[in-house]
Design a protein around this motif. Structure first.
Motif, short mmCIF file in Angstrom:
data_model
loop_
_atom_site.label_atom_id
_atom_site.label_comp_id
_atom_site.label_asym_id
_atom_site.label_seq_id
_atom_site.Cartn_x
_atom_site.Cartn_y
_atom_site.Cartn_z
N LEU A 71 1.07 3.19 -8.13
CA LEU A 71 0.18 3.32 -7.09
C LEU A 71 1.19 3.86 -5.95
CD1 LEU A 71 -1.35 -0.03 -7.09
CD2 LEU A 71 -2.21 2.13 -7.90
N ARG A 113 -3.17 4.59 -4.47
CA ARG A 113 -3.80 5.29 -5.45
C ARG A 113 -2.67 5.86 -6.37
NH1 ARG A 113 -7.80 9.78 -2.19
NH2 ARG A 113 -8.89 9.56 -4.10
N SER A 114 -3.36 5.86 -7.70
CA SER A 114 -2.47 6.65 -8.64
C SER A 114 -2.43 8.18 -8.31
CB SER A 114 -2.91 6.47 -9.98
OG SER A 114 -4.15 7.15 -10.37
N HIS A 117 -5.49 9.99 -9.98
CA HIS A 117 -6.53 9.76 -9.11
C HIS A 117 -6.64 10.90 -7.93
CE1 HIS A 117 -9.38 6.89 -6.89
NE2 HIS A 117 -10.06 8.00 -7.03
N LEU A 118 -5.47 10.82 -7.29
CA LEU A 118 -5.30 11.75 -6.18
C LEU A 118 -5.38 13.19 -6.56
CD1 LEU A 118 -4.56 12.37 -3.02
CD2 LEU A 118 -2.10 12.12 -3.89
N ARG A 165 -1.56 -1.68 -10.28
CA ARG A 165 -2.42 -2.51 -9.84
C ARG A 165 -2.26 -3.92 -9.89
NH1 ARG A 165 -7.64 -4.50 -10.44
NH2 ARG A 165 -9.27 -4.11 -8.89
#
Length: 228
Positions: A71, A113-114, A117-118, A165
């Motif tokens: 993260l 965010r990972s 994901h970004l 997470r």
């Protein structure tokens, strides 16, 4: 005189019969000694085993953390690579507000965010500006260890790394569970976002019975769990 006498002198205090017995013993000892010396010489002449072709033993190495697990945190440095678009490829610093500035897109939320994901969000937004659908990857060039904190009536209060997470229940488990006098219905999660602090009250008893699972939120870097 027997040549063996030069090596093993024999005394004859009780006559010739005992002398012959002593001579036989000396002969047996000489043969045994000679055999040992010969075996030692052959062992010394034997070439050493060549182990150069053998693979050295290696220690077990833990698998590295994947981009899906990590993260992003404020203070991290990210490399945003857009394939065949060098003017859009850049290295950015995650500011204290958790955002990064991306060419053509401006500020985008990155913290919590990972990288995958970004990258997906940047790729989708850049597609509106490019004729060819872009291929975007985000990697963490330099990571700053994100942490959360647990205070109050728990077995092990303190700071804990936030590398994957982690929900409130998972955090409480890491802290060893509640203390004897913990007020489980009045747990607080204190969070600071863009300079503003907020507090979310949690009721562990409701979460435990399955009626308040939405209270079991995922933690963010800097969150403080307070168990009164």
């Amino acid at each position: 005189m027997d040549p063996l006498d030069d090596h093993f002198p024999v005394t004859q205090p009780h006559g010739p019969r005992r002398a012959r017995g002593a001579l036989s013993s000396a002969l047996l000892l000489w043969i045994t000694t000679a055999g040992i010396c010969l075996a030692s010489q052959k062992a010394a002449e034997k070439p050493a085993q060549d182990t150069r072709g053998e693979s050295p033993a290696t220690d077990n190495v833990a698998a590295p953390q994947t981009a899906e697990d990590y993260l992003i945190s404020p203070g991290d440095i990210l490399r945003i690579n857009v394939w065949k678009e060098p003017e859009l490829t850049t290295e950015v610093f995650v500011r204290l507000d958790g955002r990064v500035t991306v060419p053509l897109l401006g500020d985008i939320e990155a913290a919590g965010r990972s990288p995958n994901h970004l990258a997906s969000e940047i790729q989708a937004k850049l597609a509106r500006f490019l004729e060819v659908p872009p291929q975007v990857t985000v990697t963490v060039s330099q990571a700053v260890s994100a942490r959360f904190f647990i205070l109050g009536e728990v077995a092990r209060s303190g700071a804990y790394p936030l590398q994957t997470r982690t929900t409130v229940l998972q955090a409480l488990s890491l802290a060893g569970g509640f203390g004897q006098f913990a007020k489980r219905e009045r747990i607080l999660v204190i969070r600071e976002h863009k300079g503003k602090k907020s507090a979310l009250r949690l009721n562990y008893s409701e979460i435990e019975t399955g009626g308040g699972l939405d209270q079991n939120i995922a933690l963010e870097a800097g969150d403080v769990i307070l168990v009164p």
